[in-house]
Write a protein that holds these residues in place. Sequence first.
Motif, PDB file in Angstrom:
ATOM      1  N   SER A   1       0.834  -1.206   0.000  1.00 53.73           N
ATOM      2  CA  SER A   1       0.000   0.000   0.000  1.00 53.73           C
ATOM      3  C   SER A   1       0.863   1.248   0.000  1.00 53.73           C
ATOM      4  O   SER A   1       0.552   2.238  -0.673  1.00 53.73           O
TER       5      SER A   1
ATOM      6  N   SER B   1      -4.921  -7.069   4.237  1.00 53.03           N
ATOM      7  CA  SER B   1      -4.520  -5.665   4.229  1.00 53.03           C
ATOM      8  C   SER B   1      -4.306  -5.185   2.789  1.00 53.03           C
ATOM      9  O   SER B   1      -4.701  -4.074   2.430  1.00 53.03           O
TER      10      SER B   1
ATOM     11  N   LEU C   1      -5.771  -6.471   0.094  1.00 53.64           N
ATOM     12  CA  LEU C   1      -7.092  -6.398  -0.550  1.00 53.64           C
ATOM     13  C   LEU C   1      -7.843  -5.143  -0.120  1.00 53.64           C
ATOM     14  O   LEU C   1      -8.658  -4.612  -0.858  1.00 53.64           O
ATOM     15  N   GLN C   2      -7.571  -4.678   1.095  1.00 55.14           N
ATOM     16  CA  GLN C   2      -8.260  -3.507   1.643  1.00 55.14           C
ATOM     17  C   GLN C   2      -7.495  -2.217   1.364  1.00 55.14           C
ATOM     18  O   GLN C   2      -7.826  -1.182   1.944  1.00 55.14           O
ATOM     19  N   THR C   3      -6.500  -2.256   0.530  1.00 53.79           N
ATOM     20  CA  THR C   3      -5.636  -1.094   0.348  1.00 53.79           C
ATOM     21  C   THR C   3      -6.424   0.155  -0.018  1.00 53.79           C
ATOM     22  O   THR C   3      -7.412   0.098  -0.751  1.00 53.79           O
ATOM     23  N   CYS C   4      -5.983   1.285   0.506  1.00 54.42           N
ATOM     24  CA  CYS C   4      -6.585   2.540   0.077  1.00 54.42           C
ATOM     25  C   CYS C   4      -5.753   3.196  -1.032  1.00 54.42           C
ATOM     26  O   CYS C   4      -6.052   4.315  -1.435  1.00 54.42           O
ATOM     27  N   SER C   5      -4.731   2.508  -1.526  1.00 55.38           N
ATOM     28  CA  SER C   5      -3.937   3.036  -2.635  1.00 55.38           C
ATOM     29  C   SER C   5      -4.418   2.441  -3.950  1.00 55.38           C
ATOM     30  O   SER C   5      -4.525   1.221  -4.070  1.00 55.38           O
TER      31      SER C   5
END
Lengths: 245, 245, 245, 245, 245, 245, 245, 245
Positions: free
Chosen positions: D176, D207, D209-213
């Motif tokens: 990320s 984490s 898969l949930q990236t905010c990037s």
Amino acid sequence: MDPFEDLIAGLSSPSAPTSAADARLDPHRRNRKGVPEVIYGPGKTLELIERLAAELIDATGRVIVSRPDREVRESLLRLYSDTHHVSGRWSLGIEDPARPVPATGGRLGVVTAGSSDIPYAEEAMLVARHMGCRVSEVYDVGVAGLHRLFPPLRGLLDEGVDAIVVVAGMDGALPSVVAGLVNVPVIGLPTSTGYGAGGGGIAALLSMLQTCSPGLAVVNIDNGIGAGSMAALIANNAAQARRKR
Amino acid sequence: MDPFEDLIAGLSSPSAPTSAADARLDPHRRNRKGVPEVIYGPGKTLELIERLAAELIDATGRVIVSRPDREVRESLLRLYSDTHHVSGRWSLGIEDPARPVPATGGRLGVVTAGSSDIPYAEEAMLVARHMGCRVSEVYDVGVAGLHRLFPPLRGLLDEGVDAIVVVAGMDGALPSVVAGLVNVPVIGLPTSTGYGAGGGGIAALLSMLQTCSPGLAVVNIDNGIGAGSMAALIANNAAQARRKR
Amino acid sequence: MDPFEDLIAGLSSPSAPTSAADARLDPHRRNRKGVPEVIYGPGKTLELIERLAAELIDATGRVIVSRPDREVRESLLRLYSDTHHVSGRWSLGIEDPARPVPATGGRLGVVTAGSSDIPYAEEAMLVARHMGCRVSEVYDVGVAGLHRLFPPLRGLLDEGVDAIVVVAGMDGALPSVVAGLVNVPVIGLPTSTGYGAGGGGIAALLSMLQTCSPGLAVVNIDNGIGAGSMAALIANNAAQARRKR
Amino acid sequence: MDPFEDLIAGLSSPSAPTSAADARLDPHRRNRKGVPEVIYGPGKTLELIERLAAELIDATGRVIVSRPDREVRESLLRLYSDTHHVSGRWSLGIEDPARPVPATGGRLGVVTAGSSDIPYAEEAMLVARHMGCRVSEVYDVGVAGLHRLFPPLRGLLDEGVDAIVVVAGMDGALPSVVAGLVNVPVIGLPTSTGYGAGGGGIAALLSMLQTCSPGLAVVNIDNGIGAGSMAALIANNAAQARRKR
Amino acid sequence: MDPFEDLIAGLSSPSAPTSAADARLDPHRRNRKGVPEVIYGPGKTLELIERLAAELIDATGRVIVSRPDREVRESLLRLYSDTHHVSGRWSLGIEDPARPVPATGGRLGVVTAGSSDIPYAEEAMLVARHMGCRVSEVYDVGVAGLHRLFPPLRGLLDEGVDAIVVVAGMDGALPSVVAGLVNVPVIGLPTSTGYGAGGGGIAALLSMLQTCSPGLAVVNIDNGIGAGSMAALIANNAAQARRKR
Amino acid sequence: MDPFEDLIAGLSSPSAPTSAADARLDPHRRNRKGVPEVIYGPGKTLELIERLAAELIDATGRVIVSRPDREVRESLLRLYSDTHHVSGRWSLGIEDPARPVPATGGRLGVVTAGSSDIPYAEEAMLVARHMGCRVSEVYDVGVAGLHRLFPPLRGLLDEGVDAIVVVAGMDGALPSVVAGLVNVPVIGLPTSTGYGAGGGGIAALLSMLQTCSPGLAVVNIDNGIGAGSMAALIANNAAQARRKR
Amino acid sequence: MDPFEDLIAGLSSPSAPTSAADARLDPHRRNRKGVPEVIYGPGKTLELIERLAAELIDATGRVIVSRPDREVRESLLRLYSDTHHVSGRWSLGIEDPARPVPATGGRLGVVTAGSSDIPYAEEAMLVARHMGCRVSEVYDVGVAGLHRLFPPLRGLLDEGVDAIVVVAGMDGALPSVVAGLVNVPVIGLPTSTGYGAGGGGIAALLSMLQTCSPGLAVVNIDNGIGAGSMAALIANNAAQARRKR
Amino acid sequence: MDPFEDLIAGLSSPSAPTSAADARLDPHRRNRKGVPEVIYGPGKTLELIERLAAELIDATGRVIVSRPDREVRESLLRLYSDTHHVSGRWSLGIEDPARPVPATGGRLGVVTAGSSDIPYAEEAMLVARHMGCRVSEVYDVGVAGLHRLFPPLRGLLDEGVDAIVVVAGMDGALPSVVAGLVNVPVIGLPTSTGYGAGGGGIAALLSMLQTCSPGLAVVNIDNGIGAGSMAALIANNAAQARRKR
């Protein structure tokens, strides 16, 4: 006797120096609960287990060591099998023959769904016998061949058991079937028999928790100690009521 | 000192050629955080661990190797036990006796529910002592025999500990009980003791996360390094405030 | 003061008649821990919450009601917003203006990764302020745009915060990044922001538990109360050490 | 060429007698996809692996055997290390030196968070090199010491890489962070480094898969083959566009 | 015949004394269901398995021992390979050559996605052949090279199979593809091939349960016994209908 | 341009006062990555979303608001539908018609398994179009009727797409099938279509992660934004290489 | 009485025509087990529930409807509150005042950790009272303020309860603490109080299953019916033994 | 007929222009499989469902819409209830009375454990009847009152059913019990009845997957469509064999 005697004593004690004692036996538990202290084997060194076992045998005449590894098992057999009564294929019970457990009059049945569930059933019987109960066992009567269940279950009821431990892995259906048929409390003991989804006892545990039969409570997967002590506590309390007659 | 000094230096550096250096030590971390660099053993070759350990001992006077396998442990013992202070039954601390950690004045307590939790407690103590804290330990005081808890817990509070690490597997109930009784921060360290549903530390971790007692935060299962460094950071910051008196 | 005073009193009391009192406030907790009692809203009736809130405000000058539903929130606002200081967009703090919390000198920072994390950050700040801490907040500085993080984080360190609560959902990477940069204890507060696998805060919680940065401990998903009380306990103990100078 | 040529041929074939051929190589895949066939080691007998490897080397000049057990690894080394180019500490690549892969012009970077992630990074590089890409590696630059990341990452960008594989276990935060900094596609490769809750790569995968990037896609835990082939496909398609200039 | 004959007999029996018989064979099951009793190996002692196997061979002419460990396998091979027909690389079938299973006319296909799925396919075939079915196998035709599937699948349909067992690990996509193409019932058998998230057969099982193709039902991961007996029951019932012509 | 320009600027800035700005837009991201900033709707107030949207439209000519609730959607439609180009049945794109995105030359295909997957496909297309790509869609071609897939997939390949997003819920088998057939990178987008075990997208995600087809990477369940931006980044980088001819 | 009387009757019956009767009451269960039949509300139509309730009240004088939705609850209140004894805030008990349950002499205690656990405790008490037990309740005595527990627990023991149901959500620590203090069987009833990881009762259930205190068995989350009927069965059997004196 | 006729036609078609057709009906599936196409309701707009339903009724004389929301259900009832045969309390079957399904001779039984399982049983019956089978139902015969099971099960066997669908939530024990008693294939249909651990059908599914009874395969939780089509396919193939006599 004040039920919180130990707690009050603990709270009234002065501050203890924080030395590195690595285990604290609870010599009063047998008095408080009628349940013997069990030494949980995994993660303890051989030296610690031997020391604790010796202290407990000395104090109470008996000890149960649950899930000892091969080294611990062999060492304990070497130390005690000549002079003590030693039993159990998986967990190990050691008893000073000069100080047998007095019979309480409590009566239990232990029923297994398959042959692979037997070691866990034996662990439950071991702790129940160390608590003074008489235990009758019925093995390999799972729901795939339901007709095999009825004659021995009728036998248990004839004996007047106070509670039944039903041991099952895989589908875990047997405790629900038994609890639907009998009028005594049933303790479900799920076992880790089975592989794949729901394997390792998960399906059995969940199916028992979801039972639609009343009168069934459960302990954790493979926890024969827990099932045996719960059932024996029920039986001994009932037996005490009978004795008070 | 600019807290981001390292970052600024990194960003100002020219492009690095991408050679295959297989590990990059962080010699400044001890300065930044007061926390020593720990070599995580699993998945590293013996050669790499030996090289990193030598570099860190040379640079800082000490090293911790966490969870070494038997081969690594024995090799490090061979290399250092004659000349250095080596400790730890599971993770391994190596210290140059000529360069001991200066005491910070930070004070910690470490409490375990059972004897099987001791190796994880020792890992926490190892890192805390490498950070200059004084640590007192209390073992085997779980909730099944609550009266055993009070005298030594009173002792810890008398010593004026800045934080307490409470180590528990199985039901994980002890940290909630302790955090309900004391007025210092509690770090919950769940351990992988226990089998069946919720075994391997899952029940203990979840019970601590669900605590109804305020003043409790947790680290991951068996993460003695994390618990020890968090607690020591709290204690050292408090000790620094005391020193500034 | 004996730290177990309450326990000893409880154990010395005679048997209580078992009447159906539906809640038992703990008026001494504030003394024991410096942590105010919080009324957990879900599952309680409006009547019970109103009664408990009134008793706590009367006894301590303030109360926090966490996660009230709309009906409870509106009722409390109706009852108290004219005469008390009421704050919080999600959980609700009510304070008697005549009895403000005395400042302890404890100093905290609260940092969020995104705007959606703010309600949970506010809950942490609410409890910390009710414990007498000064709290500075920094919002929306997640790892997708790391450059936004540095100026305000430098600001927090300049203020001399005793601990930092880092609030993040989704990937949960920010607490590990912050704990790698600062030398004060970090409390990770995962939030339920995010959907899909690892959504609802699971990925954030697990990533924080797996952190490779030392000096980070966590509380449960969305548990602003827990994060705030843990951080404030750390800060207040450090402030007490400073005051003793 | 009709992209479904193989399918049409298969459907037009007469019914095949159902003999027990235990493996069916796909000699056309390299043509269809530019991706070499990989022999997945676990669960196959030594005899089958040796036969398949020989057929593939004969047909295409090279083979990759992923995750061979010790017996398979040693046997293949015995058979091929004198006459072929053999590489890989975990998965094994075997190449006929007389038939090297022609360089495609595709350019990749591979970055790891820790030293324990290197075997998985090497697996990704192995398959990418067998697909004709040039690969540069950067190891041990995780978020606990972020300053170590920047110089080599700048180096990768200077080289003009078409995609970057970022390899991380434990908290999985590095992909990320990198995806927030660069303007090329990032493939996240979570590894099984780490223990406890979220261990075995689960936290790292979730984490990522949930990236905010934006600009980050993932493959499964430890799946270096998948990460390498995806990245090389991206790079080779870009290189093809460059060549068509 | 009354279908509940066994049950009625069981219920009419007098109470059985509860002796510790450790296994109860079900000699009537073959009559009731046409399905042979299978001895589940794990958790049983060598002595018990040998005794049960001997009894079943004596009573029915054959036995299947599923998942024997190495010691059990070798002992059974020693005992029976000279005089009986013994087959199976994983589970073990033993048949008295003088009492072969009569062919029922049931016809099955078994299809695997990869070579690593073969042991589970063989287990399914073993039980189906012990139930009198003719079984044709097709191996290594997974969706990564779909063109390989069509000729042998056409072959199976030409043979007129009554049901198809489709065996797949990893992505578990093949059963859905096959069920979308054929008009006979498909039994999905997920296997534990694969690692990482969804590994050990979980992704394969879930993908099959979520299938958008009608006419697909599943058994548990690696449960070749269950898949084979279900498919053979379908085939034998259809064959019975054919025979009644 | 130094790729870390923003970071260096951030680190060189003086300490920022910690005021409660509740969101920090990242006006440079579009320059850094070519990816527009997306406003994640859930958990934000209407006021905040409206303010952020206005700022982004002002700064960049467009905005995407993902997963707005009904109130936010209706408010934005009221504000912008007369004067701007507004699109999207689920997430919402708003574009100033005077400042359209310049076409990059990047080409994508988006393929769905079922009709229920369309909203997620549309979200991916929305972000890809805001990044300047041309996108062709193919809907409802799942594996239960595989013949429907081939003509439009051939169409996509004829168009020369740089990457394909394959959208599937339930069994998640389609991305593996497509990746086995084409020679361009495939982004798997699992959707929450489906109920029961593996429902909500879990089976689809896991099946894609377990794929046996090379050249497939995935984003999280329902994450159309992530799939679209990853695919568009791949396509735009390839298009840039083509333009440099 | 033959315990299998019902089964034998069922097996001796002729084949039943398969009409679509949508529910089959079990009028004999009360005789077999002493446990009343409970109508599980969710998923049943109002009409069905009303019909079943009327039949059961007619046959046995009472009924429990568990978890009725608002419509069902209001309809039953309308029908019965004037003429019958109706109780329960969540599940609903209806009793014909002319046919009260005769007291069995069984005695139970019900203890909750928090106020939010009360509805589940009430469900357990409802079923136990319908089984003739006398029940004493103790609410809101969780481990965060342990001193509140002792006086009422001493009260329960003074009353001579045969078993104690301990109801707890969140950390689920209270049943382990109580089972460590008392010598009667404890039934753990985990409740869905709590959010985040381990929320919805999971942490409480797992912590109880992992208890290190003997004499504790559990029922499923929120299953007050199950806890109450198990405890009442234990108490009634003990009471029967007392009566036989 | 070539079983792959549709596939070959698809592959031979020219490239299709990629227009946004949002659904592609499969008019040939009924021919290929005898299974009608079912419109999965959730996630589709009312307009799309109405259009697809009209096309399918027009093409085949009937349609099933599974899990329509209230708006869809009411709209379809308005459109068709006057002129067509409409049935189903949950999923909805619509049939043109002028084109009834011809009876195939296939015979099924559907058995439920409880009344709450009936809607799922009805869904299975609906699809089976649309496939021409005769279906007999038996409701509310779960294992808590096993005696209720025998008379109607005997009835089903007397009717000569080709397969039995057994529907159960909660403990999921009934399918294992039934499969242990009958000699026809059993399809287990777990339902989402039940709450707490293993609720929502998880325990039922896992228990069925772990069954120790041979001859049982399962479909996903609440998937009446899948269970009905699988069972009807088995029955119709057997009926075809009977007809060929």
